[in-house]
Every structure is written in structure tokens, then in C-alpha cells.
Design an enzyme around this catalytic site. Structure first.
Site, PDB file in Angstrom:
ATOM      1  N   LYS A  91       8.523  47.212   9.601  1.00 50.43           N
ATOM      2  CA  LYS A  91       8.725  46.563   8.300  1.00 50.43           C
ATOM      3  C   LYS A  91       9.507  47.465   7.360  1.00 50.43           C
ATOM      4  CE  LYS A  91       4.929  45.136   6.063  1.00 50.43           C
ATOM      5  NZ  LYS A  91       4.747  45.692   4.714  1.00 50.43           N
ATOM      6  N   SER A  92       9.139  48.746   7.307  1.00 48.62           N
ATOM      7  CA  SER A  92       9.823  49.665   6.389  1.00 48.62           C
ATOM      8  C   SER A  92      11.309  49.752   6.730  1.00 48.62           C
ATOM      9  CB  SER A  92       9.209  51.064   6.504  1.00 48.62           C
ATOM     10  OG  SER A  92       7.877  51.046   6.063  1.00 48.62           O
ATOM     11  N   ARG A 129      14.819  48.378   4.620  1.00 50.64           N
ATOM     12  CA  ARG A 129      15.870  49.347   4.299  1.00 50.64           C
ATOM     13  C   ARG A 129      17.205  48.969   4.917  1.00 50.64           C
ATOM     14  NH1 ARG A 129      10.967  51.526   3.720  1.00 50.64           N
ATOM     15  NH2 ARG A 129      10.635  53.445   2.511  1.00 50.64           N
ATOM     16  N   GLY A 151       5.268  44.722  -1.897  1.00 50.68           N
ATOM     17  CA  GLY A 151       5.500  45.850  -2.796  1.00 50.68           C
ATOM     18  C   GLY A 151       6.732  46.637  -2.391  1.00 50.68           C
ATOM     19  N   SER A 162       4.398  58.765  -2.347  1.00 54.03           N
ATOM     20  CA  SER A 162       4.754  57.359  -2.130  1.00 54.03           C
ATOM     21  C   SER A 162       6.218  57.250  -1.741  1.00 54.03           C
ATOM     22  CB  SER A 162       4.495  56.550  -3.407  1.00 54.03           C
ATOM     23  OG  SER A 162       5.205  55.332  -3.351  1.00 54.03           O
ATOM     24  N   GLN A 180       7.716  54.570  -1.525  1.00 56.24           N
ATOM     25  CA  GLN A 180       8.336  53.529  -2.352  1.00 56.24           C
ATOM     26  C   GLN A 180       8.922  54.131  -3.619  1.00 56.24           C
ATOM     27  OE1 GLN A 180       5.413  50.429  -2.842  1.00 56.24           O
ATOM     28  NE2 GLN A 180       5.409  49.934  -0.666  1.00 56.24           N
ATOM     29  N   ASP A 217      -1.325  52.828   5.809  1.00 49.51           N
ATOM     30  CA  ASP A 217      -1.592  51.405   6.057  1.00 49.51           C
ATOM     31  C   ASP A 217      -2.590  51.181   7.195  1.00 49.51           C
ATOM     32  OD1 ASP A 217       0.144  50.651   4.030  1.00 49.51           O
ATOM     33  OD2 ASP A 217       1.872  50.562   5.368  1.00 49.51           O
ATOM     34  N   ARG A 252      -3.352  42.929   6.390  1.00 48.48           N
ATOM     35  CA  ARG A 252      -4.004  43.943   7.237  1.00 48.48           C
ATOM     36  C   ARG A 252      -5.530  43.777   7.275  1.00 48.48           C
ATOM     37  NH1 ARG A 252       0.565  46.685   8.648  1.00 48.48           N
ATOM     38  NH2 ARG A 252       1.956  47.214   6.939  1.00 48.48           N
TER      39      ARG A 252
HETATM   40  C1  S3P Z   1       6.103  51.755   2.505  1.00 46.51           C
HETATM   41  C2  S3P Z   1       5.413  52.735   1.879  1.00 46.51           C
HETATM   42  C3  S3P Z   1       3.944  52.743   1.707  1.00 46.51           C
HETATM   43  C4  S3P Z   1       3.254  51.678   2.561  1.00 46.51           C
HETATM   44  C5  S3P Z   1       4.004  50.392   2.590  1.00 46.51           C
HETATM   45  C6  S3P Z   1       5.419  50.599   3.113  1.00 46.51           C
HETATM   46  C7  S3P Z   1       7.565  51.865   2.608  1.00 46.51           C
HETATM   47  O1  S3P Z   1       3.656  52.539   0.345  1.00 46.51           O
HETATM   48  O2  S3P Z   1       1.941  51.458   2.125  1.00 46.51           O
HETATM   49  O3  S3P Z   1       3.362  49.446   3.416  1.00 46.51           O
HETATM   50  O4  S3P Z   1       8.187  51.156   3.420  1.00 46.51           O
HETATM   51  O5  S3P Z   1       8.147  52.687   1.876  1.00 46.51           O
HETATM   52  P1  S3P Z   1       3.622  53.809  -0.655  1.00 46.51           P
HETATM   53  O6  S3P Z   1       4.826  54.605  -0.366  1.00 46.51           O
HETATM   54  O7  S3P Z   1       3.656  53.287  -2.055  1.00 46.51           O
HETATM   55  O8  S3P Z   1       2.338  54.526  -0.322  1.00 46.51           O
END
Ligand code: S3P
Length: 448
Positions: free
Chosen positions: A31-32, A36, A104, A178, A180, A331, A405
Site C-alpha cells: 500500500k505504501s 507513492r 491517512g 512517522s 507520513q 500496522d 486491520r
Molecule cells: C505509512 C506510514 C505509517 C503507517 C501507514 C502507512 C506510509 O503511518 O501506519 O499505514 O505509507 O507512510 P505513520 O508514518 O504516520 O506512522
């Protein structure tokens, strides 16, 4: 329409004690990396071809946002996508609000990318995303010159972000580990002249850095302190479209892996699982608990390593999971708590404060999921303590709180508990693992 509106009628599901799980499977794309690849493709010049994209709702919402911001995004085959980007700083003002549904990651990374463009955009999401903190993203973006011109209490969604006409490069120390926050600052930094630096005291997943390099940016990452990193990005690069092969998501693999460990006699193989060390804390922990997980056929693609996993049912024992491991398995604590429930002895998971601001309050939700199924569990400060007795009574109805999840973890628990486990709604599984139920059934899981 937000995700919550589109799934008005909940669809419950029950998992029952299953015979041994067997077979081979490939869980969907990471997913990440999928988010991207779409975002960097949209900021690059030329074509980006993506193979193995996760076609889950979270990622599809990011694809729509990229289209609304001016990129051409097209599905060219099964999990194959093409993106023709607009170049760094080239986003056009969207004609409607960007709806990130439950995600998020999509929302926060795109906020970073928009912050470096001279446009305004409205960011919105479902009830879960609307309840999550956005100040942690907006704070550094405002230092770079962006402005939030309209938001709900505490800077929550829906909010309007006006990007900076002349973004400033900054040196930013993230207040929490984080990826993110780090990624949002780096994506905004693409538009700033000079070097944007992010310092994190604990390293978070580095997919943004690896992919920026893959698209031609100059970015240097070095160690900072014992567990941290300092990342320096040179702004205003010309990003060139690239080919991206998305490996299978280790956070999704976690569910069949734990299922195979707890269902007696199981023996499964999962292919192409990404093994970036900043994502593999769960596998380290499960091995410490006595899990039989063999890795083979290790290979890498565009900086991201991957391997084939063979997992066999194992008698697990309780362990202490140190707080500094949290970023590499953030996660995975829900499904680890399920494994810990079937282990002999106490498992203590330390330093889980970030779990409180995920798709749900996962610290409370995990404890509730275990309790309702007869497992002894306690939250002490930010630690979760699970008393494993080698078996789980089950019989509970688990509230999923719009959190994919929780839904998948509870279903995994029901495959080995004495009595069945029911979840109130399967809908949100589609955000990250649309094929979860049929794939688990193919391996032998009993759901009804
Ligand atoms: C993610 C970062 C994580 C994770 C999310 C995916 C990402 O969040 O929990 O499911 O793809 O950058 P945080 O970086 O805010 O912890």
C-alpha cells in the site's frame, strides 16, 4: 461520496476453527509503495508504468486525486497502471474536493505534494479520517509557506490547503516517528529551492526516499543517533517517469502468516513479500516467539528487497517487544496481539502511543477484540500486555470501527479459537486487501 456513505449496510462475517491451511498465495501490492508510485508518477515528466499496484480503495482514491490535480492516470491491465505526470510544482487546482476515503497516507502525502504548488485544494475523507490529527502535517507545511485557510477543530478534515507560491526549504525534526510526516515534508521540498532536511529520532519506512532516488532526485540519507536518520533532499529536480514493480505488502502478508502459525498443521507459502528492514519488525518478533518462518529466493527491485516466505504452524511463547521496534511494525500490533493470545505466557508490547491515532484507536480496539473473546489483556500507559494461555475461547462479536486491520485480525483469530469469532462489518477490508476473504478461503479458512 465518502466511503462511509457507500457502505451503509454493514456485512458481518464469522470465522470458525479451520483445518490446516495449505497452499501458495501472493498478497496484493504494498500500500505504501502504491500510493507513492502514483504520486511521484504524477509529479514526474513522462510516463510511469506501475506493475502490481494495490487496487484497494485507499490507493484508488489517491489515483483519483492525481487525476483531479492534472495527471493522466490509466489502468492498462490487471494491477498495471500508467501515469503521465505534470512535473514538480505542476499540479492544477482541482475542481472538486479531494476525497481520500479511509486513507491517512494518501491524504497526508498529497497534502505535502500540494503544499509546494501555487494552488488551493480541499481535503476530505470518511468519518474515521475526519477524526484523525492533521496538525502534525500542517505544522511543517506552514513553515514551508503553505496555509490552511479552513479546517475543523484541531485542524481536522475537511480542510482547505493553499500551497506556497515560493516554498522554503526547511530543516525539520519530526515530533513522532512517522513516514507520513517525513514524506509530506519531502514532497513539499521537491518544489523548494535548496536542500530540505528531515531528521527523525527513530527511522520510519523509507519508501519515499528510495522511490525519489528511482525517479532521479538527489536525496541522501544518513544515520542520526542510535535509531534515527537524517534525510536531505535537493529541491527542484526534474523527476523522470520510471517503471515501478510493487512487491507484495508485508502488512497484508501478516494476516495469512499469523493464521498459518496458529491453525494446527498449517504449511503455506507466500511469494514476493517485501522485506525492507524498516517494515519487518513483526517477522523478527514472531521468530523470537518461536515461529517457523523460512525466507528464500531473496531478490530486489528498484531498491526494495523481497522474498518468498514458508510458514508452518508453531507453538508460540510470549515475548517483550521493545518500543524502538514500533516504527517497523506499526500496522502489525493488532495481528501480533492475536498471535500473542495463542502463545504460552505473557507478551508485552511497549511504546504503542501512535496506535491511538490510526484508522481507529487501535490500542483500545485491540484490547476490546481480545477481551470479548476471553483473552486476558491490559493497557498500562502506552503498553499492551497480553496473557497467552495457548488457546483462545472465542465466541465474541468484534466491533471493527471502520478499521480494515481490526476486521482481518479478528477473522484470523476465529480460525483457531474454540468458538467462532464474528466481526460486525467486512466493508473496510477493501481499503487495503480486497481479495482477503477469497484468498484466505483458498488456503482453507472457514468463513460464513
Ligand atoms: C505509512 C506510514 C505509517 C503507517 C501507514 C502507512 C506510509 O503511518 O501506519 O499505514 O505509507 O507512510 P505513520 O508514518 O504516520 O506512522
Amino acid at each position: 461520496m465518502t466511503h462511509s456513505d457507500s457502505h451503509a449496510t454493514p456485512s458481518p462475517l464469522t470465522a470458525r476453527k479451520s483445518a490446516a491451511l495449505n497452499g501458495r498465495a501472493r498478497v496484493p501490492g504494498d500500500k505504501s509503495i502504491s500510493h507513492r508510485a502514483l504520486i511521484l508518477g504524477a509529479l514526474a515528466v513522462g510516463e510511469t508504468r506501475i506493475a502490481g499496484l494495490l487496487e484497494g480503495e485507499d490507493v484508488l482514491n489517491t489515483a483519483k486525486a492525481m487525476q483531479a490535480l492534472g495527471a493522466q492516470v490509466e489502468r492498462t491491465g490487471d494491477f498495471a497502471w500508467s501515469v503521465r505526470g505534470v512535473g514538480v510544482s505542476g499540479f492544477a487546482a482541482p475542481k472538486h474536493a479531494l476525497d481520500f476515503g479511509n486513507s491517512g497516507t494518501g491524504c497526508r502525502l498529497v497534502m505535502g505534494a500540494v503544499a509546494g504548488c501555487p494552488i488551493s485544494a480541499i481535503f476530505d475523507g470518511d468519518a474515521s479520517l475526519r477524526s484523525r490529527p492533521m496538525r502534525r502535517i500542517v505544522d511543517p507545511l506552514e513553515l514551508m509557506g503553505a496555509r490552511v485557510t479552513d479546517s475543523q477543530d484541531g485542524g481536522r478534515l475537511p480542510l482547505t490547503l493553499r500551497g506556497a507560491r515560493d516554498p522554503l526549504p526547511i530543516v525539520y525534526r519530526t515530533p513522532v516517528a512517522s513516514a507520513q510526516i517525513k514524506s509530506a515534508v519531502l514532497l513539499a521540498g521537491l518544489s523548494a529551492p535548496g536542500v530540505t532536511t528531515v531528521i527523525e529520532s527513530e527511522a520510519s519506512r523509507d519508501h519515499t526516499e528510495l522511490m525519489l532516488k528511482h525517479f532521479g532526485a538527489q536525496i541522501v540519507s544518513e544515520k542520526e543517533g542510535i535509531h534515527g536518520r537524517k534525510i536531505a533532499l535537493t529541491g527542484q529536480p526534474e523527476l523522470r517517469g520510471a517503471d515501478v514493480v510493487v512487491p507484495a505488502d508485508p502488512s497484508s502478508a501478516a494476516f495469512p502468516i499469523v493464521a498459518a502459525l496458529i491453525v494446527a498443521g498449517s504449511d503455506i507459502v507466500l511469494t514476493d513479500v517485501m522485506t525492507n528492514p524498516l517494515r519487518t519488525g513483526l517477522f523478527t518478533t514472531l521468530r523470537e516467539m518461536g515461529a517457523s518462518i523460512e525466507e528464500s529466493e531473496v531478490r530486489g527491485d528498484a531498491g526494495e528487497p523481497m522474498a518468498q516466505f514458508r510458514v508452518r504452524a508453531s507453538q508460540l511463547r510470549g515475548v517483550v517487544v521493545p518500543p524502538e521496534r514500533a516504527p517497523s511494525m506499526i500496522d502489525e500490533y493488532l495481528v501480533l496481539a492475536v498471535a500473542a493470545s495463542f502463545a504460552e505466557g505473557t507478551t508485552t508490547m511497549r511504546g504503542l502511543q501512535e496506535l491511538r491515532v490510526k484508522e481507529s484507536d487501535r490500542l483500545e480496539a485491540t484490547a476490546a477484540m481480545l477481551r470479548v473473546n476471553g483473552v486476558k489483556v491490559e493497557i498500562v500507559g502506552d503498553d499492551l500486555i497480553v496473557e497467552g494461555t495457548g488457546h483462545v475461547p472465542g465466541g465474541g462479536l468484534v466491533a471493527t470501527h471502520m478499521d480494515h486491520r481490526i476486521a482481518m485480525s479478528a477473522l484470523v483469530m476465529g480460525l483457531a479459537s474454540d468458538k467462532p469469532v464474528t466481526i460486525d462489518d467486512t466493508a473496510f477490508i477493501a481499503t487495503s486487501f480486497p481479495d482477503f476473504i477469497p484468498m484466505m478461503r483458498r488456503l482453507g479458512a472457514e468463513f460464513s
